[in-house]
Design a protein around this motif. Structure first.
Motif, PDB file in Angstrom:
ATOM      1  N   TRP A  38      39.679 -64.630  28.449  1.00 16.00           N
ATOM      2  CA  TRP A  38      38.699 -65.513  27.795  1.00 16.00           C
ATOM      3  C   TRP A  38      38.394 -65.044  26.391  1.00 16.00           C
ATOM      4  O   TRP A  38      38.202 -65.824  25.472  1.00 16.00           O
ATOM      5  N   LYS A  39      38.333 -63.722  26.245  1.00 20.05           N
ATOM      6  CA  LYS A  39      38.010 -63.188  24.935  1.00 20.05           C
ATOM      7  C   LYS A  39      39.204 -63.343  23.990  1.00 20.05           C
ATOM      8  O   LYS A  39      39.039 -63.656  22.815  1.00 20.05           O
ATOM      9  N   LYS A  42      39.739 -66.689  22.230  1.00 19.67           N
ATOM     10  CA  LYS A  42      38.906 -67.030  21.078  1.00 19.67           C
ATOM     11  C   LYS A  42      39.523 -66.569  19.773  1.00 19.67           C
ATOM     12  O   LYS A  42      39.106 -66.983  18.711  1.00 19.67           O
ATOM     13  N   ASP A 377      40.763 -56.479  20.494  1.00 20.04           N
ATOM     14  CA  ASP A 377      39.397 -56.991  20.602  1.00 20.04           C
ATOM     15  C   ASP A 377      39.044 -57.342  22.030  1.00 20.04           C
ATOM     16  O   ASP A 377      37.909 -57.214  22.462  1.00 20.04           O
ATOM     17  N   ALA A 378      40.045 -57.843  22.760  1.00 20.03           N
ATOM     18  CA  ALA A 378      39.761 -58.310  24.112  1.00 20.03           C
ATOM     19  C   ALA A 378      39.804 -57.172  25.118  1.00 20.03           C
ATOM     20  O   ALA A 378      39.307 -57.309  26.226  1.00 20.03           O
ATOM     21  N   PRO A 381      36.198 -55.920  27.521  1.00 20.78           N
ATOM     22  CA  PRO A 381      35.294 -57.060  27.636  1.00 20.78           C
ATOM     23  C   PRO A 381      33.880 -56.642  28.041  1.00 20.78           C
ATOM     24  O   PRO A 381      32.992 -57.475  28.106  1.00 20.78           O
TER      25      PRO A 381
END
Lengths: 384, 336, 327
Positions: A38-39, A42, A377-378, A381
């Motif tokens: 999900w992250k 984005k 970045d992901a 989480p």
């Protein structure tokens, strides 16, 4: 008094959680990998890069079918032919389907240079699933259909040809199979070495740890390229193409594992201090269980990210070694091998299209890095 | 009529996240009197720190001050409407750190590890005044002495890691006070400290307040610290002030059910041992949620259906001379 | 109350070596815990108070053998037998671990974010031989209700819960094996005031339901006083005072306890602002002062305090203090 508190306690904590918002509830039960996905979604550039990568790897898998010509194709009468343009318009107006004109080669009598003109009288529309040279798909099935092609008599050199009249686009597509997989293979080898050596180092500590750390420091203090050169020069020239390929991956990963081993070690050292690891120890969990159920899953995502970022380094490594003539050698086709042809100024000046494999190298490295960025970045989480 | 140093009118600071809008500060009205300590108390996430950052225009994206006005009434000079200036405006930068200073919770992260403590204190002095280096240095050493740093001349050249937590917090206070601010915003200034050190720092802040005649906006979750320090208290819950009163009034005679419960849930000495503590049922709602009526009604013991859960949230009304409460029930009782 | 204490700690020491330089030479010792003794009876709650760096957390972890002690004895009674946890091997220790559990301070780092609540609370059961999944599930459901959460929560991951709820999950994990002793290391200090009260009430309730014995470690005297029968005050690795909660609050015998009590801010209208404040900083455990470790900060310091180490002696029945002047 007792009664009142008895009813109070169970009702207390759940008010925010019991809202039946399906979207939220699904995130409550989402595992780490779902949250990561999900992250990652984005991060738009990363998603695009991942798509491009997917396309590149698909091309590598289906290269025999995608390439307009087979690897063995050569036609010296068309050597150093420039890229052919796709046309939509001709004197007869607009065509819905692109076509190419025929190629006419002429030798300049003074310079003895060959120059090519489009033969406007010959139109060859691009055919899908065209019949072409026969090949063995994955070395197994005999086939003669290519994704694109032209009718016999015409040529389709979308990126030009080389000194022997071989289609560059086809060779780049074939080369991707080697260039893209050598990274994966090298990284898996580094992964194995790095994870096991790093885990040993972090887990046992003491003199084992000291020894491994000093060894890594020594390995890393060698300049990378000369070390590669030395190692690959040591590969016997009598080796077969496949052996060379495997040899080079080993050479590439000999340095690759050290960074990973250090990461694994420091992660293990810091995670062992986390309260949840102590909690597992206190309930009587064995060291192996703590390692496999608590420590390893906690940094697996980070390891995968650093692996992603290590692949482009491997690709560059292969390209540079082959470019220098110390890596893969013809008849193996890789991007580095192709670039070796564009080594001197003269070729670049007259036949600039020979540099086009470099574009693919750059593209691949870039999209790997962008995707790695998104993954990084992901990767955590649970950041607060 | 007291002199007002800073007034906040209908401040709304929202954060625009992917998951929705967080109304961190949702209509706050507050006046900070000159030379006094105003304290904002509340639990984590109630918007107390965001209010402080809004005053200094330090709200970073995705946050934004949506509406409201913050006016800085400078004692011997013109008023400045802080909300009219952007984060990087020259005007704001001149005020921030000199006329309004701030100290933060974490003593280690507020100091740079690569510069000496003395130079860090001196930096803002040189930035905001046109003092020469030697003159500035003398002032810094003087200030270090005042905040109780022993051997200030030697300490001037030390790095933060060479100091204990208590000394670092003193250095941060020196850094905040070096330009003689009119307003000191202290965001949980003693939360990271041990109780004996906390007592020292609180004492120091009180002494310096009298000495420099400054106002303090103290932001904390600890009602004990508030009792030690504040003249006025505002209790915040979900971005709103639910009760504001003079300190002793609030401690002895709290009116809002949330304030009452908060005070009663703190264990105290002399209480019957092992007695049940009063609890506020549930926990702070999801910040994305918008609650109709009073934001506290889902957790309130005195909740009255049809009164508390309808319409707009309650507005603070004057309950007593020096006590304002935002509660439908109190308002109804009062008017009847 | 049983005559035999459940836990007897005798002269417990934990020193950490200070290493410097390229070859990691040991250049000194941090005496985090420096000779601590106390008894803990079945069903009792002993509060352990101290400021940061006093070694209180190390005491808890050393007793449970998350850390190995440098010296001393930790005698634990189980099935009418006494075991010395301080010297026990990992094999003797493992079957004993289920009798003693820990509740952690940080509700975030104490739960593995990659495991569901079921896996977290079920882990103690799984590693202690409850291999049947449905049996575990049933037990986890019971536990989760006991700590005030809902059965449907067990499929969720820790990130779905607030700090207070996470702390409840940690408590459920600690209860899973029916322990006798629970070391609670600052279990409420990371929580908001109102949630803190909820968790304190829960801990008290569980204590009476399951006859638990607590070692309750905290820095907040009011919280400790609320839940404990007796309180031990720690300073620089040593106990400086030990007594019943009531006596310790009414008549502190050690100047440090006195100062600590005075320093805690209370949410009551202040009477006088000027109290005796302790000067100076908490002693550095790597470089302890001579004589009484508290003497550099003590308002009543005398000459002998600087050279003579005071004994931990009984001043009144069951009330001990480490001070030359106490009487």
């Amino acid at each position: 008094m007792q009664n009142q508190t008895q009813t109070e306690i169970p009702s207390t904590p759940s008010s925010i959680i019991s809202d039946s918002n399906t979207d939220k509830t699904s995130s409550y039960t989402a595992s780490q990998w779902q949250l990561m996905w999900w992250k990652f979604r984005k991060h738009r550039i990363a998603v695009w890069s991942a798509t491009v990568l997917l396309v590149l790897y698909l091309a590598a898998v289906f290269c025999e079918f995608l390439a307009p010509y087979s690897l063995s194709f050569q036609d010296t009468s068309y050597n150093y032919a420039p890229p052919q343009r796709l046309h939509f318009t001709s004197e007869s107006g607009f065509h819905l389907w692109p076509f190419v004109y025929g190629l006419k080669g002429q030798r300049n009598p003074e310079t003895l240079q060959k120059s090519y003109q489009e033969d406007l009288t010959q139109k060859y529309p691009i055919r899908l699933l065209a019949k072409g040279q026969t090949y063995k798909f994955w070395g197994l099935f005999k086939m003669d259909r290519h994704l694109i092609g032209v009718d016999s008599g015409g040529t389709l050199f979308l990126l030009g040809t080389d000194s022997m009249g071989r289609d560059l686009l086809s060779r780049i597509i074939y080369g991707s199979r080697i260039s893209l997989t050598i990274g994966l293979l090298g990284v898996s080898l580094s992964f194995f070495l790095g994870l096991s050596i790093g885990a040993i180092s972090g887990y046992f500590g003491g003199w084992v740890d000291d020894l491994i750390q000093r060894m890594i420091e020594i390995l890393r203090s060698f300049p990378q390229i000369p070390l590669w050169l030395a190692l690959s020069a040591a590969l016997p020239s009598s080796w077969s193409a496949l052996q060379i390929y495997l040899g080079i991956t080993i050479v590439l990963s000999i340095i690759g594992w050290t960074g990973l081993a250090r990461q694994v070690r420091s992660k293990i050292l810091s995670l062992r201090e986390e309260d949840f690891a102590t909690a597992a120890l206190l309930v009587g969990a064995s060291q192996t269980r703590i390692m496999w159920h608590h420590l390893l899953p906690s940094f697996m995502s980070h390891i995968i990210v650093s692996l992603t970022l290590a692949i482009p380094a491997m690709i560059i490594g292969e390209t540079s070694l082959s470019f220098l003539g110390l890596g893969l050698r013809p008849p193996i086709t890789s991007w580095g091998v192709l670039l070796k042809e564009a080594q001197n100024m003269r070729t670049i000046a007259f036949y600039p299209w020979l540099l086009s494999p470099a574009v693919f190298v750059i593209l691949t490295v870039l999209v790997f890095n962008f995707m790695g960025d998104g993954l990084r970045d992901a990767a955590d989480p649970y950041e607060r | 009529m007291k002199n007002i140093l800073l007034s906040i009118q209908n401040l709304q600071t929202h954060f625009f996240l992917d998951e929705g809008v967080v109304r961190a500060v949702n209509g706050v009205n507050l006046e900070i009197p000159l030379g006094e300590t105003m304290s904002i108390v509340g639990e984590s996430g109630c918007g107390k720190s965001v209010t402080a950052f809004s005053i200094l225009q330090l709200i970073a994206s995705p946050g934004r001050i949506v509406s409201g006005e913050i006016v800085f009434h400078r004692p011997n000079s013109d008023n400045v409407v802080l909300t009219n200036h952007k984060e990087r405006d020259k005007r704001i930068r001149a005020i921030r750190g000199s006329e309004i200073a701030m100290i933060f919770q974490e003593p280690m992260s507020s100091l740079s590890p690569v510069h000496t403590v003395g130079n860090q204190i001196m930096e803002s002095l040189i930035l905001h005044t046109n003092l020469g280096k030697t003159e500035a240095r003398l002032q810094v050493i003087d200030m270090m002495q005042r905040v109780g740093i022993p051997n200030p001349v030697q300490r001037f050249n030390q790095y933060p890691h060479q100091m204990s937590g208590g000394l670092r917090q003193r250095a941060i206070i020196a850094m905040a006070l070096i330009c003689r601010p009119k307003l000191l915003i202290a965001d949980e200034p003693t939360t990271a400290l041990d109780v004996t050190i906390q007592a020292q720092i609180l004492q120091l802040m009180r002494d310096l307040q009298t000495e420099f005649e400054m106002s303090i906006l103290l932001i904390t979750h600890d009602l004990g610290v508030v009792a030690e320090m504040a003249n006025q208290v505002a209790v915040m819950y979900m971005g709103k002030i639910v009760e504001q009163a003079e300190i002793n009034e609030l401690l002895t005679n709290p009116q809002h059910p949330y304030t009452q419960a908060l005070l009663e849930s703190v264990p105290r000495r002399g209480q019957q041992p092992k007695a049940k503590l009063k609890v506020i049922s549930g926990s702070v709602p999801n910040p994305f949620e918008q609650i109709t009526g009073c934001p506290f009604h889902p957790r309130c013991e005195e909740f009255s259906d049809g009164l508390c859960n309808q319409g707009d949230p309650p507005v603070p009304f004057q309950f007593r001379d020096n006590q304002h409460v935002a509660c439908f029930i109190r308002e109804k009782d009062k008017t009847q | 109350m049983n005559k035999e204490p459940l836990l007897q700690v005798k002269n417990l020491k934990k020193h950490f070596p200070v290493k410097r330089g390229f070859f990691n030479q040991v250049v000194g010792q941090i005496r985090a815990v420096d000779g601590i003794s106390f008894d803990l009876h079945q069903g009792e709650c002993l509060g352990l108070v101290g400021e940061s760096g006093s070694g209180k957390t190390t005491v808890g972890r050393t007793i449970l053998r998350a850390l190995s002690p440098t010296d001393g004895q930790v005698l634990f009674r189980s099935d009418d037998q006494s075991y010395d946890l301080a010297t026990a091997t990992e094999d003797t220790l493992r079957p004993l671990r289920k009798h003693m559990q820990m509740i952690f301070q940080d509700p975030y780092s104490s739960l593995n974010p990659r495991m569901t609540v079921f896996d977290i609370i079920g882990e103690p059961l799984l590693v202690n031989g409850v291999s049947d999944r449905s049996e575990r599930e049933q037990r986890v459901q019971e536990l989760i209700i006991q700590v005030g959460l809902k059965p449907e929560h067990i499929r969720r991951y820790p990130h779905a819960f607030s700090g207070g709820q996470r702390q409840r999950i940690g408590i459920a994990r600690a209860l899973a094996l029916h322990p006798k002793l629970i070391v609670a290391d600052e279990p409420v200090s990371a929580l908001d005031v109102s949630v803190q009260a909820q968790v304190l009430n829960l801990l008290q309730e569980l204590q009476s339901t399951f006859q638990l014995t607590y070692l309750f470690i905290a820095h907040d005297l009011n919280v400790v006083g609320h839940i404990s029968d007796r309180i031990a005050v720690m300073y620089a690795g040593k106990l400086v005072e030990l007594g019943t909660t009531d006596e310790l609050f009414r008549q502190p015998k050690h100047p440090y306890t006195e100062a600590l009590l005075a320093a805690v801010p209370v949410p009551e209208p202040r009477k006088s602002r000027n109290r005796a404040l302790l000067s100076g900083e908490v002693a550095d455990p790597a470089n302890l002062p001579s004589g009484c470790v508290f003497h550099p900060r003590c308002p009543y310091v005398e000459d002998r305090c600087k050279t003579e180490v005071p004994k931990f002696r009984e001043i009144a029945t069951g009330h001990l203090a480490r001070c030359h002047l106490a009487e």
